[in-house]
Design an enzyme around this catalytic site. Structure first.
Site, short mmCIF file in Angstrom:
data_model
loop_
_atom_site.label_atom_id
_atom_site.label_comp_id
_atom_site.label_asym_id
_atom_site.label_seq_id
_atom_site.Cartn_x
_atom_site.Cartn_y
_atom_site.Cartn_z
N ASP A 194 0.86 -1.20 0.00
CA ASP A 194 0.00 0.00 0.00
C ASP A 194 0.89 1.24 0.00
O ASP A 194 2.09 1.16 0.33
CB ASP A 194 -0.94 0.00 1.21
CG ASP A 194 -0.18 0.07 2.53
OD1 ASP A 194 0.80 -0.69 2.69
OD2 ASP A 194 -0.55 0.88 3.39
N GLU A 240 0.06 -0.66 5.79
CA GLU A 240 1.13 -0.05 6.57
C GLU A 240 0.90 1.43 6.78
O GLU A 240 1.14 1.96 7.86
CB GLU A 240 2.48 -0.28 5.87
CG GLU A 240 3.69 -0.07 6.79
CD GLU A 240 4.19 1.36 6.83
OE1 GLU A 240 5.02 1.66 7.71
OE2 GLU A 240 3.76 2.21 6.00
#
Lengths: 434, 434
Positions: B56, B122
């Site tokens: 991500d 994250e």
């Protein structure tokens, strides 16, 4: 509302003008609402009293939490008249008009010449009004012998008051900057001078826990309490419970009425309002703000003069910052200032009002000041050079600016009698200099 | 992105699982993105290395000020590869995949068994990942001999580094309340204890201008600097100009590299982030806030333990508040804490990485720590009980989280070689206990 007021006054035979104030600054597609000025009576043998009020009100929506439709006057069984503007300031403005009408219907000669100044932007900072008053002081208002403003409140709910003083306010910004942009406290914490650290150190040294201002020179400017003044405090209807009720807590500094009221009215105070540029939301953010602006203000009283107050503030803040030895940059400046106002409560304008209170309410009024400011008061005093009296109609529980604003029927009816009686006693006062 | 990664790994012959993490807390209509876990190789005679990365990225819009389309990789004539995620953390994740592919194409035996843990949340706090790692430490990850994370950055732009430490962070709120509601400073200034006055006094006593924490007991918890450790600082490629450039000013506390880096990495720091509940907008508002919450955090280092740090903070804040003698109410609490992490840079995991840097870049790497936190690091160490190495690919100018994020082609290509070389040196390291 302006048109309504003008019609009412014209119907009563007053000479009325709707005076434009130009465009609203910053919103030049909007005309400012007109000032309604009026003259009722032009008898050179009578005194001339200039009265001020405002026909605009605070915003209000039923959804804000009002128990009744805010723009529909609703009277409950205890005679509380609910509605936006009931006490601030449509009730008192109508009081002056009712007083004229009552004299006409009773066939009683009106005791003075009345000049009216009713504005429509009071709740938005009276835009345009100061210049207007200054210009008209030597024109439309030139005959005024004294000024009366009914736009404040009793200290409590039972006993009327006359208000003879207001504190001023000097508002300061302390700006501390260093890094070129906000920093991550993990990456930079411990390696750079942090503006917030410096600001907390400076703001922490302005005032002590008991409200004592720590800036050298400020307290020395305050006029000493006189015996005459001290004597005004004893009779005032006010208790510590009144303070605790309005605070919503018992976190008052003083334990007695006199010191509490003096701290509110006739001594300066310093409040820290907040910090611009730092993290202010709920939650946790690990930012080192690059530039922070602390905001605080000093409520000023006689004989504090703004330039000297500013000088003392600037010097102290700069000295305390210099002592830190930070590499950050400091700037301190006054955002705005407004002067205190104190009138002589022995002036015939006050004597007349005091007699009127005794006549209508059967008591001697409390002689009060207020801790906040009503800037137009000082404008009228400075522009006309005449004594200004604050003669409130509403009580402390009227909730001006809040939901469920009201005016008690008693305050409205007796208050209207009070305005009329005041004008009669004004006419009787001996002609001496202010 | 998760599907893409799974496909890439499957194509290379890895055993891949897309593991669900349940619903997003507070947004239960959304599935959390899956963790992609993979095993490449299952040879009991080889070491097994667990690598972590995330697929991500931070949000990005062209309108934010990007010079190029943020989700289209754009390479300029200096070899700077612009695009969101280029350095954080898609580049390094691809690096691991490229390393596998390169071995296959060159016909070289892969030197270790590789376990992959690539997450997709994250940038949003790694929701759900901690529990997943703890559960899989004894399952899918149970063979891991060491962990390698490539998700941080070089200290500068020329010299690679290995990162062996991170500071922790304890975040505090100091809440002071008194009045039942916000007050008008004109009406109440001088008569009531003001929460902001008390808060400024308390916050002003936490840390001095040079970053020294004034809370008794905190500095005493800090592990002394050892000679071994001191020796690591001298060779580090870092100058005061590097600091000033990243600060955007010359407002650093120390004049030398060693003390600056130690202050960032291995000493605690205290930053005051802001005040909730006070006036924080531009302009002037004469409010006395009824309840204010000061926010500050302490970056922690060995051997500070969170319960002892909290105890010292609570005691000091309460004592300083008590000294004021205010009638207001104080509450102080820890919003969240995250522990520091320090690995042994002498472990074979680091030795292997150091040899790989020498092989690929021709220099001995800087041994660095970071001032901020990468919480997953400690989670891997605690869950697996194995040494964790942070092996960055990108440089300090990559602008992760900012507009125009990039990864230099040199860092990508040499960095991929580095990841491969690291695995070869890992395979050569003698088998000794961690």
């Amino acid at each position: 509302m302006g048109q309504f007021l003008a019609n009412e006054l014209e119907t009563l035979g007053a000479e009325v003008q709707q005076r434009p104030l130009g465009k609203q600054p910053g919103k030049e597609h909007l005309d400012l609402p007109p000032v309604i000025i009026a003259r009722y009576g032009n008898d050179k043998s009578k005194r001339t009293i200039l009265v001020y009020g405002h026909y605009d009100v605070q915003p209000a929506l039923l959804e804000d939490g009002w128990a009744t439709e805010p723009f529909k006057l609703t009277i409950d069984d205890k005679g509380r008249m609910y509605g936006r503007g009931s006490t601030d300031d449509k009730g008192p403005v109508l009081g002056w008009i009712n007083a004229i009408e009552a004299h006409q219907k009773a066939g009683v000669d009106f005791p003075v010449n009345l000049l009216c100044c009713f504005e429509g932007m009071e709740e938005y900072g009276s835009e345009g009004l100061d210049d207007f008053i200054k210009a008209e002081a030597k024109q439309f208002f030139k005959d005024a012998d004294a000024v009366c403003i009914s736009d404040n409140y009793w200290l409590g709910t039972e006993k009327p008051c006359l208000t003879y003083g207001l504190r001023g306010c000097n508002y300061y910004s302390v700006e501390i900057s260093g890094p070129g942009q906000d920093l991550h406290s993990g990456v930079f914490g411990g390696t750079a001078h942090e503006p917030m650290t410096d600001l907390m150190a400076v703001l922490g040294k302005l005032v002590d826990v008991n409200g004592k201002i720590l800036i050298p020179g400020i307290n020395e400017m305050v006029a000493p309490v006189t015996e005459d003044e001290k004597a005004l405090y004893g009779p005032i209807a006010y208790t510590m419970d009144n303070l605790y009720e309005s605070l919503g807590s018992t976190t008052g500094i003083f334990d007695d009425k006199e010191r509490t009221l003096m701290a509110r009215w006739r001594f300066p105070s310093l409040s820290i309002h907040g910090v611009e540029g730092a993290f202010s939301a709920p939650g946790a953010k690990t930012v080192i703000p690059a530039k922070v602006i602390g905001k605080f203000s000093i409520r000023t009283v006689p004989d504090m003069e703004s330039p000297q107050v500013n000088e003392a503030v600037y010097k102290y803040v700069k000295d305390e910052f210099a002592k830190l030895g930070s590499k950050n940059k400091l700037d301190v400046y006054c955002q705005h200032d407004g002067k205190w106002w104190v009138a002589s409560p022995k002036h015939w304008n006050f004597s007349a009002a005091s007699k009127a209170v005794k006549e209508v309410y059967g008591v001697k009024p409390d002689m009060t000041r207020e801790g906040g400011s009503i800037p137009v008061t000082l404008t009228f005093e400075e522009a006309t050079g005449k004594n200004v009296l604050l003669l409130p109609m509403g009580s402390s529980t009227d909730a001006a600016h809040s939901i469920n604003e009201k005016l008690d029927r008693r305050n409205y009816i007796e208050g209207t009698k009070l305005l009329g009686a005041y004008l009669h006693y004004v006419a009787e006062e001996p002609m001496v200099a202010a």
